[in-house]
Write a protein that holds these residues in place. Structure first.
Motif, short mmCIF file in Angstrom:
data_model
loop_
_atom_site.label_atom_id
_atom_site.label_comp_id
_atom_site.label_asym_id
_atom_site.label_seq_id
_atom_site.Cartn_x
_atom_site.Cartn_y
_atom_site.Cartn_z
N ALA A 1 1.01 -1.18 0.15
CA ALA A 1 0.10 0.01 0.09
C ALA A 1 0.70 1.18 -0.04
O ALA A 1 2.11 1.36 0.37
N ALA A 2 0.22 2.31 -0.47
CA ALA A 2 1.21 3.55 -0.56
C ALA A 2 1.50 4.02 0.93
O ALA A 2 0.42 3.83 1.90
N GLY A 3 2.84 4.42 1.02
CA GLY A 3 3.01 4.87 2.33
C GLY A 3 3.90 3.96 3.19
O GLY A 3 4.68 4.41 4.15
N MET A 4 3.91 2.47 2.53
CA MET A 4 4.76 1.54 3.09
C MET A 4 6.29 2.02 2.75
O MET A 4 6.49 2.62 1.66
N VAL A 5 7.16 1.63 3.61
CA VAL A 5 8.73 2.03 3.36
C VAL A 5 9.28 0.61 3.13
O VAL A 5 9.10 -0.39 3.85
N LEU A 6 10.27 0.68 1.99
CA LEU A 6 11.01 -0.60 1.56
C LEU A 6 11.95 -0.84 2.83
O LEU A 6 12.59 0.25 3.22
N ALA A 7 12.06 -2.04 3.04
CA ALA A 7 13.25 -2.46 4.06
C ALA A 7 14.67 -3.13 3.42
O ALA A 7 15.34 -3.06 3.98
N ARG A 8 14.43 -3.42 2.00
CA ARG A 8 15.55 -3.96 1.15
C ARG A 8 15.54 -3.39 -0.07
O ARG A 8 14.28 -2.77 -0.76
N ASP A 9 16.60 -3.29 -0.69
CA ASP A 9 16.28 -2.79 -2.05
C ASP A 9 15.78 -3.95 -2.93
O ASP A 9 15.57 -5.05 -2.62
N ILE A 10 15.20 -3.35 -3.88
CA ILE A 10 14.59 -4.29 -5.20
C ILE A 10 15.31 -4.23 -6.36
O ILE A 10 15.86 -3.09 -6.93
N PHE A 11 15.58 -5.43 -6.70
CA PHE A 11 16.23 -5.87 -7.99
C PHE A 11 15.53 -6.53 -8.98
O PHE A 11 14.65 -7.07 -8.67
N ARG A 12 15.64 -6.00 -10.33
CA ARG A 12 15.08 -6.57 -11.20
C ARG A 12 14.64 -7.91 -11.36
O ARG A 12 13.52 -8.33 -11.48
N ASN A 13 15.64 -8.73 -11.18
CA ASN A 13 15.62 -10.50 -11.30
C ASN A 13 15.56 -10.99 -10.01
O ASN A 13 15.76 -12.21 -9.99
N GLY A 14 15.35 -10.18 -8.92
CA GLY A 14 15.36 -10.76 -7.80
C GLY A 14 16.56 -11.20 -6.96
O GLY A 14 16.60 -11.67 -5.71
N THR A 15 17.69 -10.86 -7.53
CA THR A 15 18.99 -11.20 -6.98
C THR A 15 19.80 -9.83 -6.95
O THR A 15 19.54 -9.08 -7.94
N THR A 16 20.70 -9.80 -6.19
CA THR A 16 21.74 -8.56 -6.00
C THR A 16 22.47 -8.44 -7.22
O THR A 16 23.17 -7.25 -7.41
N ALA A 17 22.56 -9.60 -8.10
CA ALA A 17 23.11 -9.37 -9.23
C ALA A 17 22.60 -8.59 -10.53
O ALA A 17 22.97 -8.27 -11.30
N GLY A 18 21.20 -8.52 -10.11
CA GLY A 18 20.25 -7.78 -11.17
C GLY A 18 20.55 -6.35 -11.09
O GLY A 18 21.00 -5.61 -10.26
N PHE A 19 19.51 -5.61 -11.87
CA PHE A 19 19.52 -4.24 -11.97
C PHE A 19 18.76 -3.84 -10.96
O PHE A 19 17.49 -4.11 -10.65
N PRO A 20 19.30 -2.74 -10.00
CA PRO A 20 18.33 -2.06 -8.95
C PRO A 20 17.18 -1.49 -9.25
O PRO A 20 17.56 -0.57 -10.32
N VAL A 21 16.24 -1.59 -8.99
CA VAL A 21 14.92 -0.87 -9.33
C VAL A 21 14.57 0.38 -8.06
O VAL A 21 14.44 1.20 -8.73
N CYS A 22 14.52 -0.12 -6.98
CA CYS A 22 14.13 0.80 -5.94
C CYS A 22 15.09 0.73 -4.61
O CYS A 22 15.52 -0.27 -4.77
N GLY A 23 15.56 1.57 -4.10
CA GLY A 23 16.51 1.42 -3.20
C GLY A 23 15.52 1.39 -1.49
O GLY A 23 14.39 1.76 -1.44
N LYS A 24 16.26 0.91 -0.63
CA LYS A 24 16.03 0.55 0.72
C LYS A 24 15.47 2.11 1.33
O LYS A 24 16.09 3.07 0.62
N LYS A 25 14.46 2.16 1.90
CA LYS A 25 13.94 3.43 2.70
C LYS A 25 12.96 3.95 1.59
O LYS A 25 12.62 5.14 1.94
N THR A 26 12.88 3.67 0.50
CA THR A 26 11.86 4.13 -0.47
C THR A 26 10.43 4.30 0.17
O THR A 26 9.92 3.29 0.44
#
Length: 112
Positions: A10-35
């Motif tokens: 839901a809008a207003g929630m805060v990310l606790a981890r980075d989000i990566f495109r393919n689900g692994t840290t080797a993937g392309f970062p989409v959003c950062g932690k604390k977004t």
């Protein structure tokens, strides 16, 4: 921190981890932690086929979830006979700190 499906986000929630495109840290970062999530960001993540995310706290409590007070009371009850032992007292402190950090003041649910 709680892992939730993107459909539960839901809008207003805060990310606790980075989000990566393919689900692994080797993937392309989409959003950062604390977004802070917005409706448009959630929609964009859906279009990228992101299925799950980690958010701060436990905003999606499920039926049967216990409050922080109930968990700490149970922990105290379990350690009451061995709290005099320094190692057991330290173990109690570790668990207590863990629950307080992971569940927060309101059982992990976001407060404003």
């Amino acid at each position: 921190m709680q892992k939730i499906t993107l459909k539960s986000a839901a809008a207003g929630m805060v990310l606790a981890r980075d989000i990566f495109r393919n689900g692994t840290t080797a993937g392309f970062p989409v959003c950062g932690k604390k977004t802070v999530l917005t409706a448009s960001l959630i929609t964009r993540l859906e279009h990228m086929d992101i299925a799950t995310i980690y958010v701060e706290g436990c905003p999606c409590g499920e039926e049967g979830d216990r409050s922080l007070d109930a968990v700490l009371h149970d922990l105290e009850h379990r350690f009451v006979k061995v709290r005099h032992d320094p190692l057991m007292a330290r173990l109690y402190d570790i668990y207590s700190d863990y629950y307080k950090r992971s569940m927060g003041d309101e059982g992990g649910r976001q407060t404003e």
